[in-house]
Design an enzyme around this catalytic site. Structure first.
Site, short mmCIF file in Angstrom:
data_model
loop_
_atom_site.label_atom_id
_atom_site.label_comp_id
_atom_site.label_asym_id
_atom_site.label_seq_id
_atom_site.Cartn_x
_atom_site.Cartn_y
_atom_site.Cartn_z
CG HIS A 18 -22.23 38.51 -19.51
ND1 HIS A 18 -21.01 39.04 -19.16
CD2 HIS A 18 -21.96 37.41 -20.25
CE1 HIS A 18 -20.04 38.27 -19.65
NE2 HIS A 18 -20.59 37.28 -20.31
CD GLN B 144 -22.93 34.46 -22.78
OE1 GLN B 144 -22.73 35.58 -23.21
NE2 GLN B 144 -21.97 33.73 -22.22
CD GLU C 165 -21.82 38.12 -27.80
OE1 GLU C 165 -20.77 38.68 -27.44
OE2 GLU C 165 -22.87 38.15 -27.12
CG HIS C 166 -21.46 33.62 -27.32
ND1 HIS C 166 -21.98 34.72 -26.65
CD2 HIS C 166 -20.12 33.75 -27.28
CE1 HIS C 166 -20.99 35.48 -26.23
NE2 HIS C 166 -19.85 34.93 -26.60
CG ASP D 19 -17.04 34.20 -22.74
OD1 ASP D 19 -17.12 34.71 -23.86
OD2 ASP D 19 -17.94 34.25 -21.90
CG HIS E 41 -10.85 62.06 -63.85
ND1 HIS E 41 -11.25 63.19 -63.20
CD2 HIS E 41 -10.72 61.09 -62.91
CE1 HIS E 41 -11.37 62.93 -61.91
NE2 HIS E 41 -11.04 61.66 -61.70
#
Length: 422
Positions: free
Chosen positions: A255, A252, A320-321, A354, A413
């Protein structure tokens, strides 16, 4: 990587979400306004300015698809096909159907599932090519039944798109692909231009300008999320292998300089070994400068006294992971409340998710896994309620409805109910 010992389950480790600077927001707003007013002219101009390339046409041609297949080796095409099959099989299981129920009094109630008409998928460019973004965003939309799926992506210096991106799209039957990137692409998808018809929802990751543009057009169209930098948390005990943990953390870190890589372990000995392994491995990576900057800024190791405390830290991080590398990973699953994707065991390395396993890799970031889910088929559908009230049910309940309406001060109504008695 800094090592911190944590003994208390009550931790606060939430990361601040980057919402951009005022200058960046102003740039994005100006781009959106210009694209909305000038259409294709603005797209060509911004492509020349930002991507340093002059295009004759925004739409990818059949010749470019052919060249992409010639460029990509046959084995890679086969791998893309197999990955697509895995992803499609997983998402097919998520499909929902329209349902209708009937009461004994004759009332019919239900829910109608309808696919969105048109979706735009943004595929980032820049430092890497992302055919996996094509597969993960397009396939659930296709499974949902979306009829028009359009892709936008910034062109390379040669004025085309990466071969992997084009092949992945073509394998899925997507041919409406435009060589437009950045905030201008988001504006085109939201408002439409002479070449690009507007869509109903915009998906896909991008840089801060893309993220800010998606935020600006939300409400005109729907968006998937405002994605933050990639994150991984590894939860481990003494049984996990330090070299494998380090490799997964770096998967990661490479990235982006803002990516977050965190180890939560019950073993100080392992923590120190992982720290050494990260230093050893990062030096050999092609993207070592990016990975090292990420590790130095957002890499961390937390050492907990026990597994319960470690899991509390993980739930606070809401990553996230999440990889669970413990003696019995499945035993911890029911205690994990907040994570985008959970990888159980030594052979469930994060890159498996992934690219290939099947579950979607578009996941909530910045702790939003506390209330958000991975991209799924539901994201490409909308639900309409169906109400067919019977005469018997109406006369049984009209007074109750009228009373509720008058409680809220809405006389019209109430009268709408009573008018049917005349």
């Amino acid at each position: 990587m800094k090592i911190t010992r944590i003994t208390d389950k009550k931790v606060s480790l939430r990361r601040t979400i980057d919402t951009g600077t005022e200058e960046q927001r102003k740039i994005v707003q100006d781009i959106i306004t210009t694209v909305r007013d000038k259409g294709d002219e603005a797209l060509y101009s911004y492509t020349k300015t930002f991507d340093k390339v002059e295009l004759e046409d925004l739409l990818v041609t059949e010749a470019e698809f052919t060249e992409a297949y010639n460029e990509l080796e046959a084995e890679m095409v086969t791998i893309i096909q197999e990955a697509a099959g895995n992803i499609r099989a997983f998402h097919e299981k998520q499909k929902r159907e329209t349902w209708i129920s009937y009461d004994e009094n004759g009332t019919m109630l239900g829910q109608k599932i309808t696919a969105l008409d048109a979706v735009g998928v943004y595929v980032p460019g820049g430092t890497a090519a992302y055919p996996s973004s094509v597969l993960m965003n397009v396939i659930p939309a296709q499974v949902a039944g979306v009829k028009r799926i359009v892709i936008t992506s910034p062109p390379t210096s040669k004025g085309t798109l990466p071969a992997g991106v084009l092949v992945a799209a073509k394998e899925l039957g997507i041919t409406e692909i435009y060589k437009v990137g950045g905030a201008q692409a988001i504006a085109a998808l939201a408002y439409g231009t002479e070449s690009i018809a507007a869509v109903d929802k915009i998906m896909g990751p991008g840089n801060i300008f893309v993220a800010l543009a998606k935020r600006e057009v939300f409400g005109i169209v729907d968006i998937d999320m405002i994605a933050g930098p990639s994150e991984i948390v590894v939860l481990s005990d003494h049984t996990a292998r330090p070299n494998e943990i380090a490799a997964d953390l770096l998967s990661q870190a490479e990235h982006d300089k803002n990516s977050s890589s965190i180890l939560v372990t019950t073993s100080m000995q392992q923590a120190e070994a992982v720290k050494r392994e990260v230093e050893k491995q990062v030096a050999t990576l092609p993207r070592h400068e990016i990975a090292r900057a990420s590790i130095e800024a957002y890499g961390h190791i937390y050492v907990a006294d026990d597994l319960d405390t470690a899991i509390a830290v993980v739930n606070e991080l809401a990553p996230e992971h999440l990889e669970v590398l413990t003696d019995n990973p499945l035993a911890s699953l029911h205690e994990i409340k907040h994570a985008g994707a959970i990888f159980l065991g030594r052979y469930s390395s994060e890159p498996v998710g992934d690219y290939f396993a099947g579950p979607n890799h578009v996941l909530p970031t910045n702790g939003t896994a506390r209330f958000s889910s991975p991209l799924n088929v539901d994201d490409f559908t909308k639900k309409s309620s169906i109400i067919s009230y019977s005469e018997k049910a109406f006369f049984k309940n009209y007074k109750k409805v009228a009373k509720l309406a008058r409680l809220e001060g809405l006389e019209a109504h109430a009268r709408a109910m009573e008018e049917r008695l005349k």
